[in-house]
Design a protein around this motif. Structure first.
Motif, PDB file in Angstrom:
ATOM      1  N   MET A  45     -21.546 -23.151 -18.735  1.00  0.00           N
ATOM      2  CA  MET A  45     -20.999 -22.243 -17.779  1.00  0.00           C
ATOM      3  C   MET A  45     -21.238 -22.839 -16.406  1.00  0.00           C
ATOM      4  O   MET A  45     -22.342 -23.258 -16.085  1.00  0.00           O
ATOM      5  CB  MET A  45     -21.705 -20.888 -17.934  1.00  0.00           C
ATOM      6  CG  MET A  45     -21.161 -19.812 -17.093  1.00  0.00           C
ATOM      7  SD  MET A  45     -21.902 -18.239 -17.548  1.00  0.00           S
ATOM      8  CE  MET A  45     -22.281 -17.651 -15.943  1.00  0.00           C
ATOM      9  N   THR A  46     -20.193 -22.883 -15.609  1.00  0.00           N
ATOM     10  CA  THR A  46     -20.314 -23.356 -14.234  1.00  0.00           C
ATOM     11  C   THR A  46     -19.562 -22.392 -13.314  1.00  0.00           C
ATOM     12  O   THR A  46     -18.594 -21.744 -13.722  1.00  0.00           O
ATOM     13  CB  THR A  46     -19.743 -24.773 -14.049  1.00  0.00           C
ATOM     14  OG1 THR A  46     -18.365 -24.774 -14.407  1.00  0.00           O
ATOM     15  CG2 THR A  46     -20.491 -25.780 -14.907  1.00  0.00           C
ATOM     16  N   ALA A  52     -17.754 -14.757 -26.212  1.00  0.00           N
ATOM     17  CA  ALA A  52     -16.522 -15.365 -25.702  1.00  0.00           C
ATOM     18  C   ALA A  52     -15.748 -14.385 -24.832  1.00  0.00           C
ATOM     19  O   ALA A  52     -15.239 -14.747 -23.766  1.00  0.00           O
ATOM     20  CB  ALA A  52     -15.655 -15.872 -26.852  1.00  0.00           C
ATOM     21  N   ASP A  90     -15.031 -14.965 -20.973  1.00  0.00           N
ATOM     22  CA  ASP A  90     -13.637 -14.980 -20.532  1.00  0.00           C
ATOM     23  C   ASP A  90     -13.426 -14.037 -19.355  1.00  0.00           C
ATOM     24  O   ASP A  90     -12.645 -14.328 -18.454  1.00  0.00           O
ATOM     25  CB  ASP A  90     -12.702 -14.617 -21.682  1.00  0.00           C
ATOM     26  CG  ASP A  90     -12.496 -15.759 -22.657  1.00  0.00           C
ATOM     27  OD1 ASP A  90     -12.788 -16.923 -22.295  1.00  0.00           O
ATOM     28  OD2 ASP A  90     -12.047 -15.486 -23.782  1.00  0.00           O
ATOM     29  N   THR A 130     -14.104 -15.700 -16.011  1.00  0.00           N
ATOM     30  CA  THR A 130     -13.196 -16.724 -15.488  1.00  0.00           C
ATOM     31  C   THR A 130     -12.386 -16.209 -14.306  1.00  0.00           C
ATOM     32  O   THR A 130     -12.007 -16.984 -13.438  1.00  0.00           O
ATOM     33  CB  THR A 130     -12.254 -17.271 -16.581  1.00  0.00           C
ATOM     34  OG1 THR A 130     -11.449 -16.214 -17.095  1.00  0.00           O
ATOM     35  CG2 THR A 130     -13.037 -17.927 -17.708  1.00  0.00           C
ATOM     36  N   THR A 146     -16.133 -21.252 -15.235  1.00  0.00           N
ATOM     37  CA  THR A 146     -15.588 -21.963 -16.397  1.00  0.00           C
ATOM     38  C   THR A 146     -16.693 -22.114 -17.417  1.00  0.00           C
ATOM     39  O   THR A 146     -17.874 -22.157 -17.071  1.00  0.00           O
ATOM     40  CB  THR A 146     -15.041 -23.356 -16.002  1.00  0.00           C
ATOM     41  OG1 THR A 146     -16.104 -24.138 -15.453  1.00  0.00           O
ATOM     42  CG2 THR A 146     -13.923 -23.252 -15.002  1.00  0.00           C
ATOM     43  N   TRP A 147     -16.313 -22.174 -18.688  1.00  0.00           N
ATOM     44  CA  TRP A 147     -17.325 -22.322 -19.728  1.00  0.00           C
ATOM     45  C   TRP A 147     -16.742 -23.088 -20.903  1.00  0.00           C
ATOM     46  O   TRP A 147     -15.540 -23.157 -21.097  1.00  0.00           O
ATOM     47  CB  TRP A 147     -17.860 -20.964 -20.176  1.00  0.00           C
ATOM     48  CG  TRP A 147     -16.878 -20.094 -20.911  1.00  0.00           C
ATOM     49  CD1 TRP A 147     -15.930 -19.281 -20.369  1.00  0.00           C
ATOM     50  CD2 TRP A 147     -16.761 -19.969 -22.324  1.00  0.00           C
ATOM     51  NE1 TRP A 147     -15.232 -18.646 -21.342  1.00  0.00           N
ATOM     52  CE2 TRP A 147     -15.715 -19.052 -22.570  1.00  0.00           C
ATOM     53  CE3 TRP A 147     -17.421 -20.529 -23.417  1.00  0.00           C
ATOM     54  CZ2 TRP A 147     -15.330 -18.689 -23.846  1.00  0.00           C
ATOM     55  CZ3 TRP A 147     -17.023 -20.170 -24.683  1.00  0.00           C
ATOM     56  CH2 TRP A 147     -16.000 -19.258 -24.897  1.00  0.00           C
ATOM     57  N   GLN A 148     -17.650 -23.701 -21.642  1.00  0.00           N
ATOM     58  CA  GLN A 148     -17.282 -24.413 -22.871  1.00  0.00           C
ATOM     59  C   GLN A 148     -18.503 -24.512 -23.764  1.00  0.00           C
ATOM     60  O   GLN A 148     -19.634 -24.458 -23.292  1.00  0.00           O
ATOM     61  CB  GLN A 148     -16.731 -25.797 -22.566  1.00  0.00           C
ATOM     62  CG  GLN A 148     -17.742 -26.753 -21.973  1.00  0.00           C
ATOM     63  CD  GLN A 148     -17.148 -28.120 -21.705  1.00  0.00           C
ATOM     64  OE1 GLN A 148     -16.057 -28.437 -22.140  1.00  0.00           O
ATOM     65  NE2 GLN A 148     -17.866 -28.928 -20.955  1.00  0.00           N
ATOM     66  N   VAL A 149     -18.251 -24.627 -25.027  1.00  0.00           N
ATOM     67  CA  VAL A 149     -19.323 -24.807 -26.010  1.00  0.00           C
ATOM     68  C   VAL A 149     -19.300 -26.268 -26.412  1.00  0.00           C
ATOM     69  O   VAL A 149     -18.252 -26.804 -26.779  1.00  0.00           O
ATOM     70  CB  VAL A 149     -19.124 -23.907 -27.246  1.00  0.00           C
ATOM     71  CG1 VAL A 149     -20.189 -24.159 -28.285  1.00  0.00           C
ATOM     72  CG2 VAL A 149     -19.108 -22.448 -26.824  1.00  0.00           C
ATOM     73  N   THR A 150     -20.453 -26.915 -26.312  1.00  0.00           N
ATOM     74  CA  THR A 150     -20.558 -28.319 -26.708  1.00  0.00           C
ATOM     75  C   THR A 150     -21.511 -28.437 -27.880  1.00  0.00           C
ATOM     76  O   THR A 150     -22.491 -27.669 -27.964  1.00  0.00           O
ATOM     77  CB  THR A 150     -21.047 -29.201 -25.537  1.00  0.00           C
ATOM     78  OG1 THR A 150     -22.289 -28.689 -25.082  1.00  0.00           O
ATOM     79  CG2 THR A 150     -20.062 -29.183 -24.382  1.00  0.00           C
TER      80      THR A 150
END
Length: 58
Positions: free
Chosen positions: A1-2, A40, A44, A47, A52-56
């Motif tokens: 998350m940024t 999620a 969302d 946003t 912004t977010w992503q799963v790594t």
């Protein structure tokens, strides 16, 4: 998350958590936000506030 405004985002997160508790409820007991709300869906929502977010993979 940024995102850009960590302090402002804390307020947005607190208000959205309270809104979801009133609208949808949550299981009784002490829960993490990820247990109380769909992660999620919650992320969302953020946003719209510049997050912004992503799963790594670990």
């Amino acid at each position: 998350m940024t995102g850009l405004d960590g302090h402002g985002m804390t307020a947005v997160i607190a208000v959205e958590g309270a809104r979801r508790l009133v609208a949808d409820g949550a299981p009784a007991g002490a829960l993490t936000p990820a247990q109380a709300f769909d992660p999620a869906s919650f992320l969302d929502h953020l946003t719209a506030h510049g997050v912004t977010w992503q799963v790594t993979p670990a």
